[in-house]
Design a protein around this motif. Structure first.
Motif, mmCIF file in Angstrom:
data_model
loop_
_atom_site.group_PDB
_atom_site.id
_atom_site.type_symbol
_atom_site.label_atom_id
_atom_site.label_comp_id
_atom_site.label_asym_id
_atom_site.label_seq_id
_atom_site.Cartn_x
_atom_site.Cartn_y
_atom_site.Cartn_z
ATOM 1 N N HIS A 154 12.923 6.481 -1.963
ATOM 2 C CA HIS A 154 13.234 5.634 -3.116
ATOM 3 C C HIS A 154 12.871 4.176 -2.853
ATOM 4 C CE1 HIS A 154 15.042 8.876 -5.286
ATOM 5 N NE2 HIS A 154 15.938 9.111 -4.349
ATOM 6 N N GLN A 155 13.046 3.736 -1.611
ATOM 7 C CA GLN A 155 12.674 2.364 -1.272
ATOM 8 C C GLN A 155 11.156 2.175 -1.423
ATOM 9 O OE1 GLN A 155 14.676 -0.190 -0.732
ATOM 10 N NE2 GLN A 155 16.533 1.024 -0.782
ATOM 11 N N GLY A 156 10.391 3.186 -1.069
ATOM 12 C CA GLY A 156 8.937 3.137 -1.233
ATOM 13 C C GLY A 156 8.534 3.116 -2.698
ATOM 14 N N GLU A 157 9.206 3.909 -3.517
ATOM 15 C CA GLU A 157 8.931 3.919 -4.953
ATOM 16 C C GLU A 157 9.281 2.570 -5.574
ATOM 17 O OE1 GLU A 157 11.196 7.235 -6.410
ATOM 18 O OE2 GLU A 157 9.998 8.676 -5.277
ATOM 19 N N PRO A 185 6.829 15.508 -2.349
ATOM 20 C CA PRO A 185 6.165 14.330 -1.794
ATOM 21 C C PRO A 185 7.118 13.131 -1.699
ATOM 22 C CG PRO A 185 4.877 15.278 -3.576
ATOM 23 C CD PRO A 185 6.209 15.971 -3.570
ATOM 24 N N VAL A 186 7.010 12.395 -0.609
ATOM 25 C CA VAL A 186 7.840 11.219 -0.359
ATOM 26 C C VAL A 186 6.943 9.985 -0.371
ATOM 27 C CG1 VAL A 186 9.313 10.068 1.352
ATOM 28 C CG2 VAL A 186 9.479 12.541 1.017
ATOM 29 N N GLU A 224 0.874 -1.169 0.000
ATOM 30 C CA GLU A 224 0.000 0.000 0.000
ATOM 31 C C GLU A 224 0.909 1.216 0.000
ATOM 32 O OE1 GLU A 224 -2.771 -0.027 3.226
ATOM 33 O OE2 GLU A 224 -3.353 -2.107 2.842
ATOM 34 N N VAL A 225 0.740 2.085 -0.986
ATOM 35 C CA VAL A 225 1.646 3.225 -1.126
ATOM 36 C C VAL A 225 0.857 4.525 -1.050
ATOM 37 C CG1 VAL A 225 3.393 4.319 -2.568
ATOM 38 C CG2 VAL A 225 3.166 1.837 -2.563
ATOM 39 N N ARG A 226 1.382 5.440 -0.261
ATOM 40 C CA ARG A 226 0.836 6.792 -0.158
ATOM 41 C C ARG A 226 1.997 7.758 -0.324
ATOM 42 N NH1 ARG A 226 -2.634 5.065 4.838
ATOM 43 N NH2 ARG A 226 -4.487 4.352 3.755
ATOM 44 N N TYR A 227 1.681 8.988 -0.609
ATOM 45 C CA TYR A 227 2.713 10.013 -0.732
ATOM 46 C C TYR A 227 2.458 11.095 0.302
ATOM 47 C CZ TYR A 227 4.566 7.908 -4.927
ATOM 48 O OH TYR A 227 5.170 7.036 -5.799
ATOM 49 N N SER A 228 3.537 11.580 0.913
ATOM 50 C CA SER A 228 3.425 12.641 1.912
ATOM 51 C C SER A 228 2.993 13.936 1.230
ATOM 52 C CB SER A 228 4.756 12.835 2.631
ATOM 53 O OG SER A 228 5.733 13.308 1.723
ATOM 54 N N GLN A 229 2.475 14.839 2.029
ATOM 55 C CA GLN A 229 2.082 16.150 1.531
ATOM 56 C C GLN A 229 3.289 17.072 1.583
ATOM 57 O OE1 GLN A 229 -1.077 16.756 0.380
ATOM 58 N NE2 GLN A 229 -1.422 14.577 0.751
ATOM 59 N N GLY A 230 3.264 18.099 0.770
ATOM 60 C CA GLY A 230 4.343 19.080 0.832
ATOM 61 C C GLY A 230 4.948 19.350 -0.525
ATOM 62 N N GLU A 231 5.995 20.137 -0.492
ATOM 63 C CA GLU A 231 6.653 20.557 -1.716
ATOM 64 C C GLU A 231 7.281 19.382 -2.468
ATOM 65 O OE1 GLU A 231 10.053 23.766 -2.514
ATOM 66 O OE2 GLU A 231 8.522 24.394 -1.068
#
Length: 153
Positions: free
Chosen positions: A56-59, A24-25, A15-22
């Motif tokens: 990068h590990q998440g991607e 995203p991680v 399950e992948v999500r991206y952080s908010q902000g300038e």
């Protein structure tokens, strides 16, 4: 030193999500089923670890990891607690992935994840990556001896 090394199979797609902000991680979460060498007294033979992969590990997890794949994960353990909706303090244990490596060849992963549609019954892969060559038991292409132009994929 806080270091853990696990080898097991994914119980589901990450399950992948991206952080908010300038910038995203990627934050990928998945569960890894790790077999024990011996059953415990209560009959349990498998442990389940929650894995968190950031950046990068998440991607990488989002792009390549699928349910059933056998993976080698190294990372560090993070423990803590939170209060659930009922007001009960719940402990947690997560492994933050620092490295994720495939623990078996691609052909075995294809068979495990039931995506073998790209492999015909005769052992030939279809598509551009393998223009009609056969593969051996390890998933390597068998190139004819008279082949002059090798295509590296």
């Amino acid at each position: 030193m806080n270091k853990i090394l696990l080898m097991g199979r994914l119980t589901a797609d990450p399950e992948v999500r991206y952080s908010q902000g300038e910038k995203p991680v990627a934050i990928a979460r998945y569960s890894l089923a790790v077999d024990k060498k011996q059953k415990r007294d209560d009959g349990i033979k498998t442990d389940f670890f929650r894995i968190v992969a950031l950046g990068h590990q998440g991607e990488f997890a989002e792009k390549y990891l699928r349910k059933g794949m056998k993976m080698l994960v190294t990372g560090h353990v993070q423990t803590g607690s939170y209060v659930n909706r009922d007001g009960v303090k719940m402990p947690f244990f997560e492994v933050f992935a620092e490295e994720q490596e495939f623990a078996e060849n691609k052909k075995a992963n294809v068979e495990v994840t039931a995506t073998a549609a790209s492999v015909s019954a005769g052992g030939q892969r279809t598509g551009r990556q393998n223009p009609g060559y056969t593969t051996d038991n390890d998933g390597f292409i068998t190139v004819p001896e008279d082949e002059d132009d090798l295509l590296f994929i």
